[in-house]
Design a protein around this motif. Sequence first.
Motif, short mmCIF file in Angstrom:
data_model
loop_
_atom_site.label_atom_id
_atom_site.label_comp_id
_atom_site.label_asym_id
_atom_site.label_seq_id
_atom_site.Cartn_x
_atom_site.Cartn_y
_atom_site.Cartn_z
N ASP A 1 -1.42 -5.47 1.90
CA ASP A 1 -1.13 -4.63 3.06
C ASP A 1 -0.50 -5.46 4.17
O ASP A 1 0.47 -5.06 4.82
CB ASP A 1 -2.44 -3.99 3.53
CG ASP A 1 -2.22 -2.96 4.63
OD1 ASP A 1 -1.11 -2.41 4.71
OD2 ASP A 1 -3.17 -2.71 5.39
N ASN A 2 -1.03 -6.66 4.37
CA ASN A 2 -0.55 -7.54 5.43
C ASN A 2 0.89 -8.00 5.17
O ASN A 2 1.74 -7.96 6.07
CB ASN A 2 -1.47 -8.75 5.55
CG ASN A 2 -1.10 -9.66 6.70
OD1 ASN A 2 -0.87 -9.20 7.81
ND2 ASN A 2 -1.03 -10.96 6.42
N ALA A 3 1.18 -8.41 3.92
CA ALA A 3 2.52 -8.88 3.59
C ALA A 3 3.55 -7.77 3.73
O ALA A 3 4.68 -7.99 4.20
CB ALA A 3 2.54 -9.44 2.17
N TYR A 4 3.16 -6.57 3.35
CA TYR A 4 4.08 -5.43 3.44
C TYR A 4 4.39 -5.09 4.90
O TYR A 4 5.54 -4.87 5.28
CB TYR A 4 3.48 -4.22 2.72
CG TYR A 4 4.32 -2.97 2.84
CD1 TYR A 4 5.47 -2.81 2.07
CD2 TYR A 4 3.97 -1.96 3.74
CE1 TYR A 4 6.25 -1.66 2.19
CE2 TYR A 4 4.73 -0.82 3.87
CZ TYR A 4 5.87 -0.68 3.09
OH TYR A 4 6.64 0.45 3.22
N ASP A 5 3.35 -5.04 5.72
CA ASP A 5 3.54 -4.69 7.14
C ASP A 5 4.41 -5.73 7.85
O ASP A 5 5.26 -5.38 8.69
CB ASP A 5 2.19 -4.58 7.84
CG ASP A 5 1.43 -3.32 7.45
OD1 ASP A 5 2.07 -2.39 6.93
OD2 ASP A 5 0.20 -3.28 7.65
N ASN B 1 8.26 -5.27 7.01
CA ASN B 1 8.91 -4.08 7.58
C ASN B 1 10.14 -3.67 6.76
O ASN B 1 11.27 -3.61 7.26
CB ASN B 1 9.31 -4.34 9.04
CG ASN B 1 9.77 -3.06 9.74
OD1 ASN B 1 9.33 -1.96 9.38
ND2 ASN B 1 10.65 -3.20 10.71
N VAL B 2 9.92 -3.40 5.47
CA VAL B 2 11.02 -3.08 4.57
C VAL B 2 11.01 -1.60 4.21
O VAL B 2 10.03 -0.89 4.43
CB VAL B 2 10.93 -3.91 3.27
CG1 VAL B 2 11.15 -5.38 3.56
CG2 VAL B 2 9.60 -3.68 2.56
N ASP B 3 12.12 -1.16 3.63
CA ASP B 3 12.25 0.23 3.19
C ASP B 3 13.10 0.25 1.92
O ASP B 3 13.73 -0.76 1.56
CB ASP B 3 12.91 1.08 4.28
CG ASP B 3 12.56 2.56 4.14
OD1 ASP B 3 12.01 2.94 3.08
OD2 ASP B 3 12.83 3.31 5.08
N VAL B 4 13.10 1.39 1.25
CA VAL B 4 13.94 1.56 0.06
C VAL B 4 15.40 1.30 0.42
O VAL B 4 15.89 1.77 1.45
CB VAL B 4 13.77 2.98 -0.52
CG1 VAL B 4 14.78 3.23 -1.64
CG2 VAL B 4 12.35 3.17 -1.06
N GLY B 5 16.07 0.53 -0.41
CA GLY B 5 17.46 0.17 -0.15
C GLY B 5 17.65 -1.21 0.43
O GLY B 5 18.76 -1.77 0.40
N ASP B 6 16.56 -1.79 0.96
CA ASP B 6 16.65 -3.14 1.52
C ASP B 6 16.71 -4.19 0.41
O ASP B 6 16.12 -4.02 -0.66
CB ASP B 6 15.43 -3.44 2.40
CG ASP B 6 15.44 -2.66 3.71
OD1 ASP B 6 16.54 -2.25 4.13
OD2 ASP B 6 14.36 -2.46 4.30
N ASN B 7 17.42 -5.27 0.69
CA ASN B 7 17.42 -6.43 -0.20
C ASN B 7 16.36 -7.41 0.28
O ASN B 7 16.22 -7.64 1.49
CB ASN B 7 18.79 -7.11 -0.22
CG ASN B 7 19.81 -6.30 -0.99
OD1 ASN B 7 19.53 -5.85 -2.10
ND2 ASN B 7 20.99 -6.10 -0.42
N ILE B 8 15.62 -7.97 -0.67
CA ILE B 8 14.50 -8.83 -0.30
C ILE B 8 14.54 -10.15 -1.06
O ILE B 8 15.26 -10.30 -2.05
CB ILE B 8 13.14 -8.13 -0.54
CG1 ILE B 8 12.99 -7.73 -2.03
CG2 ILE B 8 13.00 -6.92 0.35
CD1 ILE B 8 12.32 -8.72 -2.92
#
Length: 312
Positions: free
Chosen positions: A271-275, A278-285
Amino acid sequence: MTREVDNNTYLKYLLHSLNVDDLKEICRNYNIRGYSRLKKAELIDFITDSLAEEEIADLIKKKELEIISNEIELAIKKINSEDREKIESIKIVNEKKHEVEILFKGFNWENTFFLSINPENIDNPLRDCDCRVGANMGFCSHFWVTFIFSLKQGYFKLSDWTLTNLPDDFEEKIKSIKITSPTTTGEKSSELSLIDKDSPHFKLLQHNRVTIYEGEITEIAEKESDFQGNITIYYLVTVKDAKMGPQLKKSSDKKEEDLFTVDKVLLRLSDNAYDKANVDVGDNITCNGGVDQDSFLGVMLKRVTKFKKLKS
């Protein structure tokens, strides 16, 4: 091909791969009555006892390749770590008699399959399994994994196999499956494994930890786990076209020849890493992660670190 096992017995082997609804459908198709309250094992005996010899031969002709193909497909998924069960260990029990034992492990269950294919029994090999299909001499997916291993080990030739028909593309399907190390009696079972070099996850499984240098998020799912009353929120993130390589201590050690691309890979994020990302569908990571064979989700990355969005 001349099968030594009689059709009645062989049909029973096949029917154990079907569920109750499938068996009842067979009863309806062949106008068999009085089956509605029967359980699976009773249904199988009822069908074989009710059909004439020519009807049994007809049913084998109609269902054999469908049943066998489905189980072989599932076996290949197990080899490729794409199934709920994975191959935990492979052990050659008796080299001379070609006795092989494979342990399959799921989330909270295990199945052990034993197979011995040699010139004396190739017409109907000695076999046993903990699963319901294999326990009744059926051709379960565990059978076909062990069959493929025994074939790759050189214990028999397909030209000598007469018990079942095989799909026309069987040899092509298993061509890329290899035994990863020499297999002689006395080796530790953990040293023996089957790997499909054409599997999309083959290169990924060669590493304990990897770095995704770039990949596009296609799906994000929030999940919740409850362990002894403690609720944990986590995220499953699906990434496509993930360009990756082994995780390195120094970025200067990166070599293009060590990089590879996986069409789709699943990440488990805290949960912490995701928050923080701050990513969304379509983002490159980009991120680092430990390669894991999850019993439910298959090959994925866990213990993900340095997860962040790339600048567009």
